[in-house]
Design a protein around this motif. Sequence first.
Motif: not given
Length: 63
Positions: A1-25
């Motif tokens: 996903m080289d065409n996706m800016p790093a900040n958007l990639w990181i935000a989308a990835c963090a959102h997916r992680l939060q779906q798994q770990w609801h209680t993590v900051d």
Amino acid sequence: MDNMPANLWIAACAHRLQQQWHTVDPLDLEDVARDLWRDERLRAMPPEEAAVDWLKPLCGAGN
């Protein structure tokens, strides 16, 4: 996903992680996502797919 800016990639990835770990900051999950982005193999994937791939050993192959 080289065409996706790093900040958007990181935000989308963090959102997916939060779906798994609801209680993590969310800021901690952003830190994890940032670490995942630094991995060239994971960075080449869509962020949601990279998160799922990274979670497999932690959650078992069934997730």
